[in-house]
Scaffold this motif. Structure first.
Motif, PDB file in Angstrom:
ATOM      1  N   ILE A 225       0.862  -1.165   0.134  1.00 21.94           N
ATOM      2  CA  ILE A 225       0.196   0.054   0.084  1.00 21.94           C
ATOM      3  C   ILE A 225       0.719   1.232  -0.099  1.00 21.94           C
ATOM      4  CG2 ILE A 225      -1.631   1.272   1.168  1.00 21.94           C
ATOM      5  CD1 ILE A 225      -2.977  -1.293   2.169  1.00 21.94           C
ATOM      6  N   TYR A 226       0.543   2.136  -1.045  1.00 19.62           N
ATOM      7  CA  TYR A 226       1.286   3.371  -1.031  1.00 19.62           C
ATOM      8  C   TYR A 226       0.569   4.440  -0.670  1.00 19.62           C
ATOM      9  CZ  TYR A 226       4.945   0.555  -3.653  1.00 19.62           C
ATOM     10  OH  TYR A 226       5.860  -0.326  -4.181  1.00 19.62           O
ATOM     11  N   LEU A 227       1.079   5.421   0.024  1.00 18.04           N
ATOM     12  CA  LEU A 227       0.317   6.354   0.818  1.00 18.04           C
ATOM     13  C   LEU A 227       0.994   7.885   0.189  1.00 18.04           C
ATOM     14  CD1 LEU A 227      -0.327   5.072   4.370  1.00 18.04           C
ATOM     15  CD2 LEU A 227      -1.851   4.956   2.270  1.00 18.04           C
ATOM     16  N   LEU A 228       0.392   8.576  -0.590  1.00 22.59           N
ATOM     17  CA  LEU A 228       0.656   9.771  -1.096  1.00 22.59           C
ATOM     18  C   LEU A 228       0.647  10.898  -0.313  1.00 22.59           C
ATOM     19  CD1 LEU A 228       2.171  10.941  -3.756  1.00 22.59           C
ATOM     20  CD2 LEU A 228      -0.014  11.489  -4.633  1.00 22.59           C
ATOM     21  N   TYR A 229       1.540  11.484   0.275  1.00 24.28           N
ATOM     22  CA  TYR A 229       1.294  12.699   0.974  1.00 24.28           C
ATOM     23  C   TYR A 229       1.897  14.026   0.809  1.00 24.28           C
ATOM     24  CZ  TYR A 229       6.199  12.024   3.079  1.00 24.28           C
ATOM     25  OH  TYR A 229       7.484  11.685   3.099  1.00 24.28           O
ATOM     26  N   LEU A 230       1.529  15.319   1.019  1.00 28.71           N
ATOM     27  CA  LEU A 230       2.285  16.389   0.685  1.00 28.71           C
ATOM     28  C   LEU A 230       3.290  16.503   1.781  1.00 28.71           C
ATOM     29  CD1 LEU A 230      -0.679  19.042   0.021  1.00 28.71           C
ATOM     30  CD2 LEU A 230       1.251  18.578  -1.372  1.00 28.71           C
ATOM     31  N   GLU A 231       4.363  16.991   1.438  1.00 27.93           N
ATOM     32  CA  GLU A 231       5.555  17.518   2.320  1.00 27.93           C
ATOM     33  C   GLU A 231       5.065  18.257   3.383  1.00 27.93           C
ATOM     34  OE1 GLU A 231      10.241  19.148   1.861  1.00 27.93           O
ATOM     35  OE2 GLU A 231       8.755  19.681   0.167  1.00 27.93           O
ATOM     36  N   PRO A 232       4.313  19.264   3.371  1.00 26.73           N
ATOM     37  CA  PRO A 232       3.978  19.778   4.869  1.00 26.73           C
ATOM     38  C   PRO A 232       3.419  18.867   5.897  1.00 26.73           C
ATOM     39  CG  PRO A 232       3.371  21.217   3.258  1.00 26.73           C
ATOM     40  CD  PRO A 232       3.734  19.947   2.398  1.00 26.73           C
ATOM     41  N   MET A 233       2.726  17.727   5.139  1.00 28.58           N
ATOM     42  CA  MET A 233       1.821  16.800   6.033  1.00 28.58           C
ATOM     43  C   MET A 233       2.868  15.493   6.597  1.00 28.58           C
ATOM     44  SD  MET A 233      -0.794  18.121   6.096  1.00 28.58           S
ATOM     45  CE  MET A 233      -2.129  16.785   6.663  1.00 28.58           C
ATOM     46  N   GLU A 234       4.214  15.623   6.206  1.00 31.53           N
ATOM     47  CA  GLU A 234       5.085  14.559   6.412  1.00 31.53           C
ATOM     48  C   GLU A 234       4.872  14.099   8.082  1.00 31.53           C
ATOM     49  OE1 GLU A 234       9.640  12.820   5.938  1.00 31.53           O
ATOM     50  OE2 GLU A 234       8.902  14.634   5.086  1.00 31.53           O
ATOM     51  N   GLU A 235       5.134  14.969   8.905  1.00 37.01           N
ATOM     52  CA  GLU A 235       5.120  14.684  10.390  1.00 37.01           C
ATOM     53  C   GLU A 235       3.579  14.092  10.661  1.00 37.01           C
ATOM     54  OE1 GLU A 235       5.356  16.963  14.853  1.00 37.01           O
ATOM     55  OE2 GLU A 235       5.751  18.139  12.959  1.00 37.01           O
ATOM     56  N   ARG A 236       2.519  14.464  10.370  1.00 26.49           N
ATOM     57  CA  ARG A 236       1.282  13.883  10.613  1.00 26.49           C
ATOM     58  C   ARG A 236       1.274  12.532  10.120  1.00 26.49           C
ATOM     59  NH1 ARG A 236      -4.013  17.772  10.605  1.00 26.49           N
ATOM     60  NH2 ARG A 236      -3.159  19.144  11.918  1.00 26.49           N
ATOM     61  N   ALA A 237       1.667  12.468   8.904  1.00 27.88           N
ATOM     62  CA  ALA A 237       1.643  11.007   8.241  1.00 27.88           C
ATOM     63  C   ALA A 237       2.586  10.063   8.928  1.00 27.88           C
ATOM     64  CB  ALA A 237       2.417  11.314   6.509  1.00 27.88           C
ATOM     65  N   ARG A 238       3.734  10.544   9.531  1.00 22.98           N
ATOM     66  CA  ARG A 238       4.563   9.376  10.128  1.00 22.98           C
ATOM     67  C   ARG A 238       3.799   9.119  11.532  1.00 22.98           C
ATOM     68  NH1 ARG A 238       8.605   8.157   7.303  1.00 22.98           N
ATOM     69  NH2 ARG A 238       9.388   9.585   5.669  1.00 22.98           N
ATOM     70  N   HIS A 239       3.216  10.173  11.990  1.00 24.20           N
ATOM     71  CA  HIS A 239       2.600  10.045  13.413  1.00 24.20           C
ATOM     72  C   HIS A 239       1.376   8.943  13.108  1.00 24.20           C
ATOM     73  CE1 HIS A 239       0.751  10.781  17.211  1.00 24.20           C
ATOM     74  NE2 HIS A 239      -0.529  11.096  16.645  1.00 24.20           N
ATOM     75  N   GLN A 240       0.661   8.904  12.126  1.00 25.31           N
ATOM     76  CA  GLN A 240      -0.431   8.120  11.636  1.00 25.31           C
ATOM     77  C   GLN A 240       0.205   6.691  11.732  1.00 25.31           C
ATOM     78  OE1 GLN A 240      -4.219   8.587  11.280  1.00 25.31           O
ATOM     79  NE2 GLN A 240      -3.484   6.666  11.993  1.00 25.31           N
ATOM     80  N   ILE A 241       1.265   6.565  10.948  1.00 29.44           N
ATOM     81  CA  ILE A 241       2.076   5.192  10.828  1.00 29.44           C
ATOM     82  C   ILE A 241       2.212   4.789  12.141  1.00 29.44           C
ATOM     83  CG2 ILE A 241       3.977   3.900  10.140  1.00 29.44           C
ATOM     84  CD1 ILE A 241       1.962   4.576   7.643  1.00 29.44           C
ATOM     85  N   LYS A 242       2.739   5.515  12.880  1.00 28.58           N
ATOM     86  CA  LYS A 242       3.169   5.168  14.401  1.00 28.58           C
ATOM     87  C   LYS A 242       1.802   4.559  15.267  1.00 28.58           C
ATOM     88  CE  LYS A 242       6.013   6.645  18.230  1.00 28.58           C
ATOM     89  NZ  LYS A 242       6.640   5.415  18.100  1.00 28.58           N
ATOM     90  N   GLU A 243       0.807   5.337  14.798  1.00 29.19           N
ATOM     91  CA  GLU A 243      -0.351   5.109  15.746  1.00 29.19           C
ATOM     92  C   GLU A 243      -0.890   3.588  15.261  1.00 29.19           C
ATOM     93  OE1 GLU A 243      -2.894   6.864  17.899  1.00 29.19           O
ATOM     94  OE2 GLU A 243      -0.854   7.690  18.315  1.00 29.19           O
ATOM     95  N   TRP A 244      -0.823   3.127  13.933  1.00 24.04           N
ATOM     96  CA  TRP A 244      -1.006   1.919  13.366  1.00 24.04           C
ATOM     97  C   TRP A 244      -0.182   0.714  14.142  1.00 24.04           C
ATOM     98  CZ3 TRP A 244      -1.336   3.484   7.591  1.00 24.04           C
ATOM     99  CH2 TRP A 244      -2.998   4.008   7.455  1.00 24.04           C
ATOM    100  N   GLU A 245       0.800   1.204  14.779  1.00 20.13           N
ATOM    101  CA  GLU A 245       1.643   0.265  15.551  1.00 20.13           C
ATOM    102  C   GLU A 245       0.507  -0.559  16.626  1.00 20.13           C
ATOM    103  OE1 GLU A 245       5.123   1.842  17.110  1.00 20.13           O
ATOM    104  OE2 GLU A 245       6.048   1.992  14.986  1.00 20.13           O
ATOM    105  N   LYS A 246      -0.177   0.260  16.880  1.00 20.96           N
ATOM    106  CA  LYS A 246      -1.333  -0.408  18.143  1.00 20.96           C
ATOM    107  C   LYS A 246      -2.372  -1.400  17.600  1.00 20.96           C
ATOM    108  CE  LYS A 246      -1.295   4.198  20.128  1.00 20.96           C
ATOM    109  NZ  LYS A 246      -2.189   5.193  20.570  1.00 20.96           N
ATOM    110  N   TYR A 247      -2.468  -1.543  16.197  1.00 20.87           N
ATOM    111  CA  TYR A 247      -3.412  -2.274  15.450  1.00 20.87           C
ATOM    112  C   TYR A 247      -2.476  -3.531  14.824  1.00 20.87           C
ATOM    113  CZ  TYR A 247      -6.237   1.579  15.641  1.00 20.87           C
ATOM    114  OH  TYR A 247      -7.132   2.738  16.210  1.00 20.87           O
TER     115      TYR A 247
END
Length: 365
Positions: free
Chosen positions: A32-54
């Motif tokens: 799964i490839y997730l396209l994100y805008l550069e200003p959203m990188e921190e949020r994108a990585r945070h969301q990936i980290k949140e998924w470690e709970k699942y």
């Protein structure tokens, strides 16, 4: 056959929830490839980290890619773009500006020009099974009365630039639909999860809850206008489950789906229900809707209520969205749109929890 997915609009709430749901189902995910805008990188990585709970999410299959749908080749390096075009089987295009008050130029750049770029990119995908475009039921603009899933073009105008640019974007998608396996998704106003109430977008009926927070100490509550228009609210989990189903259903190629409530309530009934659940009162008299419209012209009041003046139109426009094709293609599955009043209490409870503990918001939009 294993599937390779590309999502635009990450880490937006709907894109994030769709990815979570994919891992809950047996769709043979390769990547799964997730396209994100550069200003959203921190949020994108945070969301990936949140998924470690699942435990159901295999993060080794999830890949963040930085890009921009308004740029050629989605703003990707040529080699990466070409490799993805050779391998991707499903493209979910969700990236858009959803703000009802957005200026036309900004909305046009992302919603229309961005979709034009995505269309061109998708046209060069060699193994594409499905292109899923997230539109909105409100491409209907100011049209009233019965609106079918086949309806699109009209001359009645639009309530805001968001509707207009989503309409123009869907027109572009319709142009490529004859030679690209495309499914168009048109949700109504998406509210929280039926069981948990969780949402990341406090708009639509949540504006009413903001208003009631201000009026809760008033000895009596008013209605605003006749409230005869039907307001189409759909829960998050219904939208997510339906979209995943249609994305993998061979018969859905070339179709448009209204993910709308087949039995919506009137604005008055919804308002009364929220009054009872949130402030435990029942409205007793009616103020003219013109008063509410004039009041929302005051910026400080809008800020206090956290309400956009454009939102009022969605409680007045008497449009009814036919979802016959949707219900037909969901027949035989456990997926159906539940009655709003069976889960409204969960929506209100989650809203109240967030008001008390705003730092505990569990999702990112």
């Amino acid at each position: 056959m294993k599937n390779i997915y590309l999502f635009t609009g990450f880490p937006g709430y709907l894109a994030s929830e769709l990815v979570k749901e994919l891992f809950e189902q047996p769709h043979h995910i390769e990547k799964i490839y997730l396209l994100y805008l550069e200003p959203m990188e921190e949020r994108a990585r945070h969301q990936i980290k949140e998924w470690e709970k699942y435990t159901s999410i295999d993060l080794e299959k999830v890949h963040l890619i930085k890009g921009d749908i308004t740029e050629l080749q989605l703003g990707l390096e040529p080699s990466l773009s070409q490799n993805l075009q050779k391998s991707v089987t499903h493209v979910f295009h969700l990236a858009a500006l959803y703000d009802l008050a957005i200026p036309l130029s900004a909305a046009w750049k992302v919603n229309v020009q961005g979709t034009r770029v995505v269309n061109r990119w998708v046209e060069n995908c060699l193994n594409l099974n499905r292109y899923i475009y997230f539109s909105t039921a409100y491409v209907s603009g100011k049209r009233e009365g019965h609106i079918s899933e086949e309806d699109l073009q009209h001359t009645e105008g639009f309530k805001n630039h968001y509707e207009f640019t989503k309409y123009e974007a869907e027109r572009l998608v319709k142009e490529v639909q004859p030679h690209i396996p495309t499914t168009v998704i048109r949700p109504g106003i998406v509210v929280g999860h039926t069981e948990s109430g969780i949402t990341a977008k406090f708009d639509g009926p949540y504006f009413i809850l903001n208003l009631l927070d201000v009026l809760k100490h008033s000895p009596i509550l008013p209605y605003f206008g006749k409230g005869e228009a039907k307001v189409n609210l759909v829960p998050l989990d219904y939208v997510i489950a339906s979209t995943i189903h249609f994305a993998h259903l061979p018969e859905s190629s070339g179709k448009t789906y209204h993910l709308t409530d087949p039995n919506p309530y009137t604005a008055k009934a919804i308002y009364q229900r929220l009054c009872e659940l949130h402030v435990h009162k029942k409205p007793h008299f009616t103020l003219p809707i013109s008063l509410a419209r004039q009041s929302l012209k005051i910026k400080t009041l809008r800020q206090q209520l956290k309400i956009q003046k454009e939102a009022l139109d969605y409680f007045l426009c008497q449009s009814e969205y036919d979802c016959t094709q949707t219900m037909k293609d969901l027949n035989g599955t456990p997926i159906s749109c539940p009655d709003l009043f069976t889960y409204t209490n969960n929506l209100v409870t989650y809203y109240q929890t967030q008001k008390k503990n705003p730092d505990k918001h569990v999702s990112i939009f």
